[in-house]
Design an enzyme around this catalytic site. Structure first.
Site, PDB file in Angstrom:
ATOM      1  N   TYR A  50     -34.353 -16.344  -0.562  1.00 33.39           N
ATOM      2  CA  TYR A  50     -33.836 -16.230  -1.978  1.00 33.39           C
ATOM      3  C   TYR A  50     -34.921 -16.473  -2.847  1.00 33.39           C
ATOM      4  CZ  TYR A  50     -29.331 -14.461  -3.217  1.00 33.39           C
ATOM      5  OH  TYR A  50     -28.217 -13.462  -3.132  1.00 33.39           O
ATOM      6  N   GLU A  52     -35.383 -15.975  -6.812  1.00 33.17           N
ATOM      7  CA  GLU A  52     -35.083 -15.861  -8.114  1.00 33.17           C
ATOM      8  C   GLU A  52     -36.334 -16.162  -8.986  1.00 33.17           C
ATOM      9  OE1 GLU A  52     -32.499 -16.473  -6.693  1.00 33.17           O
ATOM     10  OE2 GLU A  52     -30.468 -15.727  -7.557  1.00 33.17           O
ATOM     11  N   ASP A 200     -41.509   8.921 -14.826  1.00 30.54           N
ATOM     12  CA  ASP A 200     -40.409   8.639 -13.563  1.00 30.54           C
ATOM     13  C   ASP A 200     -41.408   9.476 -12.344  1.00 30.54           C
ATOM     14  OD1 ASP A 200     -39.173   8.751 -11.080  1.00 30.54           O
ATOM     15  OD2 ASP A 200     -37.055   8.780 -12.472  1.00 30.54           O
ATOM     16  N   THR A 226     -39.930   5.205  -6.891  1.00 31.23           N
ATOM     17  CA  THR A 226     -39.475   4.539  -5.769  1.00 31.23           C
ATOM     18  C   THR A 226     -40.574   4.594  -4.879  1.00 31.23           C
ATOM     19  OG1 THR A 226     -38.675   6.816  -5.036  1.00 31.23           O
ATOM     20  CG2 THR A 226     -37.063   5.785  -6.149  1.00 31.23           C
ATOM     21  N   LYS A 229     -40.429   7.777  -1.081  1.00 34.97           N
ATOM     22  CA  LYS A 229     -40.600   9.489  -0.879  1.00 34.97           C
ATOM     23  C   LYS A 229     -42.097   9.797  -0.511  1.00 34.97           C
ATOM     24  CE  LYS A 229     -36.864  10.043  -4.286  1.00 34.97           C
ATOM     25  NZ  LYS A 229     -36.657   8.856  -4.904  1.00 34.97           N
ATOM     26  N   ARG A 235     -37.154   1.731   1.187  1.00 33.02           N
ATOM     27  CA  ARG A 235     -36.398   2.080   0.160  1.00 33.02           C
ATOM     28  C   ARG A 235     -36.607   0.999  -0.837  1.00 33.02           C
ATOM     29  NH1 ARG A 235     -32.024   5.975   1.018  1.00 33.02           N
ATOM     30  NH2 ARG A 235     -31.947   5.492  -1.316  1.00 33.02           N
TER      31      ARG A 235
HETATM   32  N1  DSN Z   1     -31.869  11.098  -4.214  1.00 38.37           N
HETATM   33  C1  DSN Z   1     -33.112  11.355  -4.603  1.00 38.37           C
HETATM   34  C2  DSN Z   1     -33.550  12.547  -4.303  1.00 38.37           C
HETATM   35  O1  DSN Z   1     -33.294  13.269  -3.338  1.00 38.37           O
HETATM   36  O2  DSN Z   1     -34.419  13.138  -5.100  1.00 38.37           O
HETATM   37  C3  DSN Z   1     -33.419  10.902  -6.017  1.00 38.37           C
HETATM   38  O3  DSN Z   1     -32.820   9.578  -6.396  1.00 38.37           O
END
Ligand code: DSN
Length: 410
Positions: A50, A52, A200, A226, A229, A235
């Site tokens: 942890y 914080e 984004d 994120t 991807k 994740r």
């Molecule tokens: N779930 C993601 C996507 O498939 O694009 C976006 O959050």
């Protein structure tokens, strides 16, 4: 003791998933295969911690190593976008993309303020203002979409909407848009209406780093992404902001929205950012786009309609209306032979999102496995044989397994 001895039920399901991922073709553009090293960090002893607060200013003791790991992650985050720490600040604690977006909104806005984002059914994300989402309930959202004819962003129209709506923040970025986003133009629009600009880049971060898509820097005030991807990490998410917003962003993430960061995830992000700094990552990013372009071309050759007539990035939307099948049906038919994709709305879709008139397909995962343009020809043929020619499933399933097995996972 190993998981297979201690909890055989779960162990069996994990190894079944491993076999499944090895023997199927993953075309979901938001999925990828993280490296063994990223997964090693995720499953490491850091899961016990942890912490914080931020490096050097934690609320708990015992953070000697965690502090160093988070500093490395922050440093690499800026390096991979070629940013100077005197001008930009990285926060690597967001658990995922949705809290990261909310953190940006709450850092400089008050409840009720207006945000302008891309409409969900035209490519935007849930957190870009879907009325039933939490951001949709606490902020006042206005939307732009794509041009009806070109199915691409029309920047003059976006400026018109921005002038009328006067948002305090504009979001550029999408989950289902296959064309280059002109961040400079978005910045000019934001400047004209005195709005903050948030990019984004969750879907395209890996492409930006690899030089396969223009960068949102230095145009946006805030950039979030994120990390799993096209970036191919764990994740999770990160936020990068202009230095002047450092305090607001850090406060918005912790204690504004989150408690302790997931230190195993922060370490895995650091490993992933290290991988993205490797010169090979550029080759990977460029191949993702080459593969997507090849797949779009091949599908068009089979008679499929691709939204906006092609792709500039890692994904494409296939408009299925002329085939008289819904996105939901197509997703299921392809899943039955081992091709995994997702149903998706297409611009001005008459169907609801749970049905959709299209499918969204992308190439990051297959490119990680080493597939190239030649394999895209086979994938397009398999899709056409399933959705157009309705060939025997057994035979097609065998062909999918054969192709997948040629490119085993790490
Ligand atoms: N779930 C993601 C996507 O498939 O694009 C976006 O959050």
């Amino acid at each position: 003791m190993s998981i297979s001895k201690k909890d055989p039920k779960i162990a069996k399901l994990i190894s079944a998933e491993e076999k499944y991922e090895n023997e199927t073709i993953d075309l979901i553009p938001s999925e990828n295969y993280a490296s063994l090293e990223v997964r090693e960090a995720l499953g490491s002893i850091l899961s016990n911690k942890y912490s914080e607060g931020y490096p050097g200013a934690r609320y708990y003791a015992g953070e000697i190593y965690v502090d160093q790991i988070e500093e490395i992650a922050k440093d690499r985050a800026l390096k991979m976008f070629k940013l100077s720490p005197t001008k930009w600040h990285a926060n690597v604690q967001p658990y995922s993309g949705s809290p990261a977006n909310l953190a940006v909104y709450s850092s400089v806005l008050e409840p009720g303020d207006k945000i302008m984002g891309m409409k969900l059914d035209q490519g935007g994300h849930i957190t870009h203002g879907l009325p039933i989402s939490f951001p949709g309930r606490i902020f006042d959202f206005a939307f732009y979409g794509v041009d009806e004819k070109t199915e691409m962003l029309d920047y003059d129209e976006i400026l018109k909407i921005a002038k009328k709506e006067k948002p305090k923040l504009i979001i550029c970025g999408a989950t289902a848009y296959s064309r280059t986003i002109d961040f400079k133009k978005f910045a000019e629009i934001a400047q004209k209406v005195n709005a903050y600009l948030l990019a984004d880049i969750s879907h395209i971060a890996g492409l930006v780093i690899g030089g396969a898509h223009p960068s949102p820097f230095p145009y946006a005030d805030f950039v979030m992404s994120t990390t799993h991807k096209t970036l191919r990490g764990p994740r999770g998410a990160l936020i990068i902001c202009k230095k002047e917003f450092q305090k607001q962003i850090d406060r918005a993430v912790f204690p504004g929205l989150q408690g302790g960061p997931h230190d195993n995830q922060v370490a895995a992000k650091a490993v992933c950012f290290g991988e993205a700094l490797d010169p090979d990552f550029k080759i990977y990013a460029k191949q993702i786009v080459k593969n997507a372009k090849a797949l779009a071309r091949e599908l068009q050759g089979h008679g499929f309609k691709i939204v906006s007539n092609g792709t500039d990035n890692h994904l494409m939307l296939v408009d299925l209306r002329t085939l008289q099948i819904t996105g939901k049906d197509a997703q299921l038919m392809l899943e039955e032979i081992g091709i995994i994709c997702n149903k998706n709305t297409i611009p001005l879709d008459p169907e609801k999102p749970f049905i959709g008139s299209g499918i969204r397909i992308g190439t990051p995962a297959l490119t990680t496995r080493g597939m190239k343009e030649k394999e895209m020809t086979i994938v397009a043929k398999l899709i056409a044989a399933t959705l157009m020619k309705k060939e025997a499933k057994n035979k097609l399933e065998k062909e999918v397994v054969k192709l997948a097995k040629k490119f085993p996972l790490e």
